[in-house]
Enzyme design. Sequence first.
Site, mmCIF file in Angstrom:
data_model
loop_
_atom_site.group_PDB
_atom_site.id
_atom_site.type_symbol
_atom_site.label_atom_id
_atom_site.label_comp_id
_atom_site.label_asym_id
_atom_site.label_seq_id
_atom_site.Cartn_x
_atom_site.Cartn_y
_atom_site.Cartn_z
ATOM 1 N N SER A 31 0.814 -1.114 -0.035
ATOM 2 C CA SER A 31 0.026 0.043 0.157
ATOM 3 C C SER A 31 1.077 1.184 0.034
ATOM 4 O O SER A 31 1.819 1.360 0.908
ATOM 5 C CB SER A 31 -0.879 0.165 1.179
ATOM 6 O OG SER A 31 -1.654 -1.046 1.392
ATOM 7 N N HIS A 62 -5.257 -1.208 -5.250
ATOM 8 C CA HIS A 62 -4.483 -2.054 -6.028
ATOM 9 C C HIS A 62 -4.452 -2.389 -7.385
ATOM 10 O O HIS A 62 -4.392 -3.804 -7.594
ATOM 11 C CB HIS A 62 -4.767 -3.304 -4.947
ATOM 12 C CG HIS A 62 -4.244 -3.183 -3.421
ATOM 13 N ND1 HIS A 62 -3.174 -3.571 -2.986
ATOM 14 C CD2 HIS A 62 -4.992 -2.812 -2.489
ATOM 15 C CE1 HIS A 62 -3.225 -3.260 -1.808
ATOM 16 N NE2 HIS A 62 -4.034 -2.648 -1.351
ATOM 17 N N HIS A 84 -4.526 -10.567 -2.387
ATOM 18 C CA HIS A 84 -4.886 -10.840 -0.728
ATOM 19 C C HIS A 84 -5.642 -11.799 -0.466
ATOM 20 O O HIS A 84 -6.706 -12.113 -1.279
ATOM 21 C CB HIS A 84 -5.263 -9.644 -0.029
ATOM 22 C CG HIS A 84 -4.317 -8.296 -0.117
ATOM 23 N ND1 HIS A 84 -4.369 -7.352 -1.198
ATOM 24 C CD2 HIS A 84 -3.361 -7.787 0.801
ATOM 25 C CE1 HIS A 84 -3.543 -6.492 -0.919
ATOM 26 N NE2 HIS A 84 -2.878 -6.720 0.193
ATOM 27 N N TYR A 86 -7.501 -12.116 1.854
ATOM 28 C CA TYR A 86 -9.138 -11.770 2.147
ATOM 29 C C TYR A 86 -9.871 -11.292 1.237
ATOM 30 O O TYR A 86 -11.172 -11.349 1.374
ATOM 31 C CB TYR A 86 -8.801 -10.613 3.304
ATOM 32 C CG TYR A 86 -8.421 -9.466 2.735
ATOM 33 C CD1 TYR A 86 -8.901 -8.649 1.926
ATOM 34 C CD2 TYR A 86 -7.102 -8.895 3.229
ATOM 35 C CE1 TYR A 86 -8.150 -7.321 1.314
ATOM 36 C CE2 TYR A 86 -6.422 -7.836 2.714
ATOM 37 C CZ TYR A 86 -6.958 -7.089 1.745
ATOM 38 O OH TYR A 86 -6.555 -5.937 1.254
ATOM 39 N N GLU A 87 -9.456 -11.520 -0.063
ATOM 40 C CA GLU A 87 -10.072 -10.871 -1.292
ATOM 41 C C GLU A 87 -11.108 -12.257 -1.600
ATOM 42 O O GLU A 87 -12.035 -12.223 -2.315
ATOM 43 C CB GLU A 87 -9.514 -10.623 -2.159
ATOM 44 C CG GLU A 87 -8.974 -9.317 -2.205
ATOM 45 C CD GLU A 87 -8.006 -8.791 -3.262
ATOM 46 O OE1 GLU A 87 -8.546 -8.474 -4.290
ATOM 47 O OE2 GLU A 87 -6.712 -8.818 -3.153
ATOM 48 N N ALA A 114 2.288 -2.593 4.100
ATOM 49 C CA ALA A 114 1.938 -1.632 5.143
ATOM 50 C C ALA A 114 1.683 -2.418 6.391
ATOM 51 O O ALA A 114 0.936 -3.542 6.323
ATOM 52 C CB ALA A 114 0.786 -0.454 4.679
ATOM 53 N N MET A 212 -1.680 -8.099 6.760
ATOM 54 C CA MET A 212 -2.558 -8.850 6.119
ATOM 55 C C MET A 212 -1.664 -9.457 4.531
ATOM 56 O O MET A 212 -2.524 -9.922 3.798
ATOM 57 C CB MET A 212 -3.889 -8.458 5.734
ATOM 58 C CG MET A 212 -4.476 -7.788 6.803
ATOM 59 S SD MET A 212 -6.059 -6.858 6.414
ATOM 60 C CE MET A 212 -6.307 -5.986 7.789
ATOM 61 N N SER A 213 -0.439 -9.520 4.605
ATOM 62 C CA SER A 213 0.276 -10.067 3.404
ATOM 63 C C SER A 213 1.507 -10.602 3.420
ATOM 64 O O SER A 213 1.755 -10.575 4.961
ATOM 65 C CB SER A 213 0.063 -8.854 2.320
ATOM 66 O OG SER A 213 1.125 -7.991 2.837
ATOM 67 N N ASN A 236 0.124 2.923 11.165
ATOM 68 C CA ASN A 236 -0.436 3.288 12.291
ATOM 69 C C ASN A 236 -0.020 2.329 13.411
ATOM 70 O O ASN A 236 0.644 1.459 13.231
ATOM 71 C CB ASN A 236 -2.071 2.790 12.129
ATOM 72 C CG ASN A 236 -2.248 1.469 11.624
ATOM 73 O OD1 ASN A 236 -2.181 0.758 10.384
ATOM 74 N ND2 ASN A 236 -2.642 0.599 12.442
ATOM 75 N N HIS A 248 -8.785 2.145 6.787
ATOM 76 C CA HIS A 248 -8.057 2.031 5.679
ATOM 77 C C HIS A 248 -7.355 3.205 5.226
ATOM 78 O O HIS A 248 -6.470 3.495 4.573
ATOM 79 C CB HIS A 248 -8.941 1.405 4.656
ATOM 80 C CG HIS A 248 -8.088 0.835 3.120
ATOM 81 N ND1 HIS A 248 -6.889 -0.044 3.427
ATOM 82 C CD2 HIS A 248 -8.424 1.024 2.083
ATOM 83 C CE1 HIS A 248 -6.524 -0.074 2.111
ATOM 84 N NE2 HIS A 248 -7.710 0.732 1.279
#
Length: 278
Positions: A31, A62, A84, A86-87, A114, A212-213, A236, A248
């Site tokens: 990201s 993306h 990802h 989660y997709e 990120a 998440m990656s 963050n 996000h």
Amino acid sequence: MNQVYEKLTGCYSSIRSRIDFVPQVAIVLGSGLGDYGKEIRVEAELSYAEIDGFPVSTVPGHAGKFIFGFVGETKVVCMQGRVHYYEGYPISDVVLPARLMKMLGAKILVLTNASGGINPSFAAGDFMMLTDHISLFAPNPLVGPNIEELGTRFPDMTSVYDGELQEILARTAKENGIELKKGIYAQLTGPSFESPAEIRLLHQLGADAVGMSTVVEAIAANHMGMRICGISCVCNLAAGISPNPLTHEEVQEAARIAAPQFKQLLTQSVIKFGERCL
Ligand code: HPA
């Protein structure tokens, strides 16, 4: 033939029928680094949608394509946009691009992402070099019949993140006046951010940052014998450490602000990888 391998070789042939460029270094952009392509002397581009069977990302910001070209004298293939878990893709699709870039010739893999900072000494905007990872919460991409053409059934994971590449990253950061933290990255599946209790647990397990990656890609690339390094932009403070709810947009904004230094670190390091490691 194994279906996962069949899909991979299909994608490989689909690319090779159009592009004969042989990269040395593969880069996955996280990201905020989406426009890194501007730093590359582009030789060819191929949108993921043009590759037969390739998983195409659905996340805003993306947009997906491979960029082939030069960073300094180093021949690179760069993934602008990753897939990802989660997709909703099977995990074998999530790691397909990393495997494909190795098949195209890349011996080194640079993973960027990120993350949320767990280590209390981290602040939003920090960069963290991955020294190791925790993958216990994401599915292992090597589950299923082993693809003997790619690697061994039980790959060693003692030093997934290459020592020499880490040294170069650390030295390059120093030379460019960029502070580079080190730490352990934990991958969860997402897409929800973690709960504060989950972050406390991850902290106890020794994680410094969470995202998440990356880890599943590192496992697949390590299986194939790639030399790997990873840089995370801590965008963050993780849930419960940050006083605010996570969004996000906040992550994207922090990544955008950090992008110029991130690009500088990436470019200077990739040039050195080409000079010293290949
Ligand atoms: N958690 C998980 N993934 C992330 C975060 C986070 O706090 N920030 C950026 N990616």
